[in-house]
Write a protein that holds these residues in place. Structure first.
Motif, PDB file in Angstrom:
ATOM      1  N   ASP A 203       0.825  -1.199   0.000  1.00 37.37           N
ATOM      2  CA  ASP A 203       0.000   0.000   0.000  1.00 37.37           C
ATOM      3  C   ASP A 203       0.862   1.252   0.000  1.00 37.37           C
ATOM      4  O   ASP A 203       1.770   1.384   0.824  1.00 37.37           O
ATOM      5  CB  ASP A 203      -0.923   0.017   1.219  1.00 37.37           C
ATOM      6  N   VAL A 204       0.548   2.158  -0.911  1.00 35.84           N
ATOM      7  CA  VAL A 204       1.198   3.466  -0.968  1.00 35.84           C
ATOM      8  C   VAL A 204       0.117   4.482  -0.605  1.00 35.84           C
ATOM      9  O   VAL A 204      -0.816   4.695  -1.378  1.00 35.84           O
ATOM     10  CB  VAL A 204       1.776   3.747  -2.379  1.00 35.84           C
TER      11      VAL A 204
ATOM     12  N   ARG B 149       7.606  10.518  -4.262  1.00 32.64           N
ATOM     13  CA  ARG B 149       8.472  11.166  -5.250  1.00 32.64           C
ATOM     14  C   ARG B 149       9.896  10.707  -5.014  1.00 32.64           C
ATOM     15  O   ARG B 149      10.372  10.681  -3.886  1.00 32.64           O
ATOM     16  CB  ARG B 149       8.351  12.676  -5.142  1.00 32.64           C
ATOM     17  N   LEU B 150      10.563  10.358  -6.095  1.00 32.59           N
ATOM     18  CA  LEU B 150      11.911   9.809  -5.984  1.00 32.59           C
ATOM     19  C   LEU B 150      12.931  10.711  -6.660  1.00 32.59           C
ATOM     20  O   LEU B 150      12.664  11.316  -7.699  1.00 32.59           O
ATOM     21  CB  LEU B 150      11.967   8.424  -6.623  1.00 32.59           C
TER      22      LEU B 150
ATOM     23  N   ILE C 256      16.092   7.525  -3.995  1.00 36.63           N
ATOM     24  CA  ILE C 256      15.611   7.636  -2.625  1.00 36.63           C
ATOM     25  C   ILE C 256      14.387   8.552  -2.645  1.00 36.63           C
ATOM     26  O   ILE C 256      14.182   9.314  -3.597  1.00 36.63           O
ATOM     27  CB  ILE C 256      16.670   8.204  -1.657  1.00 36.63           C
ATOM     28  N   GLU C 257      13.597   8.478  -1.568  1.00 39.47           N
ATOM     29  CA  GLU C 257      12.446   9.362  -1.448  1.00 39.47           C
ATOM     30  C   GLU C 257      12.926  10.788  -1.248  1.00 39.47           C
ATOM     31  O   GLU C 257      13.880  11.034  -0.523  1.00 39.47           O
ATOM     32  CB  GLU C 257      11.571   8.949  -0.269  1.00 39.47           C
ATOM     33  N   ASN C 258      12.249  11.718  -1.938  1.00 37.09           N
ATOM     34  CA  ASN C 258      12.616  13.118  -1.829  1.00 37.09           C
ATOM     35  C   ASN C 258      11.414  13.944  -2.283  1.00 37.09           C
ATOM     36  O   ASN C 258      10.935  13.758  -3.403  1.00 37.09           O
ATOM     37  CB  ASN C 258      13.840  13.407  -2.692  1.00 37.09           C
ATOM     38  N   LYS C 259      10.936  14.852  -1.438  1.00 41.38           N
ATOM     39  CA  LYS C 259       9.753  15.652  -1.775  1.00 41.38           C
ATOM     40  C   LYS C 259       9.942  16.433  -3.060  1.00 41.38           C
ATOM     41  O   LYS C 259       8.993  16.703  -3.786  1.00 41.38           O
ATOM     42  CB  LYS C 259       9.414  16.603  -0.625  1.00 41.38           C
TER      43      LYS C 259
ATOM     44  N   ALA D 208      12.692  12.349 -10.566  1.00 38.82           N
ATOM     45  CA  ALA D 208      13.087  11.222 -11.403  1.00 38.82           C
ATOM     46  C   ALA D 208      11.918  10.293 -11.680  1.00 38.82           C
ATOM     47  O   ALA D 208      11.757   9.805 -12.784  1.00 38.82           O
ATOM     48  CB  ALA D 208      14.226  10.451 -10.749  1.00 38.82           C
ATOM     49  N   PHE D 209      11.088  10.067 -10.658  1.00 36.25           N
ATOM     50  CA  PHE D 209      10.026   9.078 -10.790  1.00 36.25           C
ATOM     51  C   PHE D 209       9.031   9.308  -9.669  1.00 36.25           C
ATOM     52  O   PHE D 209       9.402   9.750  -8.581  1.00 36.25           O
ATOM     53  CB  PHE D 209      10.629   7.666 -10.680  1.00 36.25           C
TER      54      PHE D 209
END
Length: 137
Positions: free
Chosen positions: A18-19, A24-25, A69-72, A76-77
Motif C-alpha cells: 500500500d502506498v 516522489r523519488l 531515494i524518497e525526496n519531496k 526522477a520518478f
C-alpha cells in the motif's frame, strides 16, 4: 524491537503493498543494465545517511536502471498512491537476482519498481531482500 521485527517479517509475506500518498523519488545513480552498482557509486552521491538508513528504490528499465531515494522535490520518478501487487525476492548474489527478475519480467511490464527492504534489521546481512511492485489494484 523483537516484536516489531516479528511483525515486519509476518507483513513481508503479504502479496500487496500500500502506498498511502504518492512517493516522489530522486535519482542518485543511473547505470546501464549490464553495469553493477557498487558502494562507491552510492557514496559519491553525498547522501550517506539517506542511503543507509532510508529506503532505496531501483527503477528498472530495458537498458538502464535508476537508484533512487524518497525526496519531496524528487523529479526522477513518482509512485502513485494505491495498492500494488507485490513479489518479495531474497537473493544471495547477482546471478540469483537476475534469475528472479527475469521470472518477474515474464509477467510484468517495464519499468519494474523494486524496493530494497531495509526493515529487516535483524537479518544476517548475507541475503538481499527486495520488494518488486506489480500492477496497481
Amino acid at each position: 524491537m523483537v516484536d516489531e521485527q516479528i511483525h515486519l517479517t509476518t507483513k513481508i509475506k503479504e502479496k500487496t503493498y500500500d502506498v498511502k500518498s504518492p512517493i516522489r523519488l530522486k535519482c542518485l545513480v543511473r547505470k546501464q543494465i549490464t553495469e553493477n552498482l557498487t558502494i562507491l557509486d552510492l557514496l559519491e552521491s553525498g547522501l550517506k545517511k539517506e542511503i543507509f538508513l532510508g529506503r532505496v528504490y531501483y527503477i528498472i528499465y530495458e537498458n538502464f536502471y535508476d537508484v533512487c531515494i524518497e525526496n519531496k522535490d524528487g523529479k526522477a520518478f513518482e509512485i502513485d498512491s494505491g495498492r500494488y501487487g507485490m513479489t518479495v525476492i531474497e537473493v544471495n548474489n547477482e546471478v540469483e537476482l537476475n534469475y528472479e527478475l527475469e521470472k518477474i519480467l515474464l509477467l510484468q511490464e517495464l519499468p519494474l519498481i523494486t524496493i530494497e527492504d531495509n526493515e529487516r534489521f535483524l537479518s544476517s546481512g548475507e541475503r538481499l531482500t527486495l520488494k518488486v511492485l506489480g500492477a496497481q489494484r
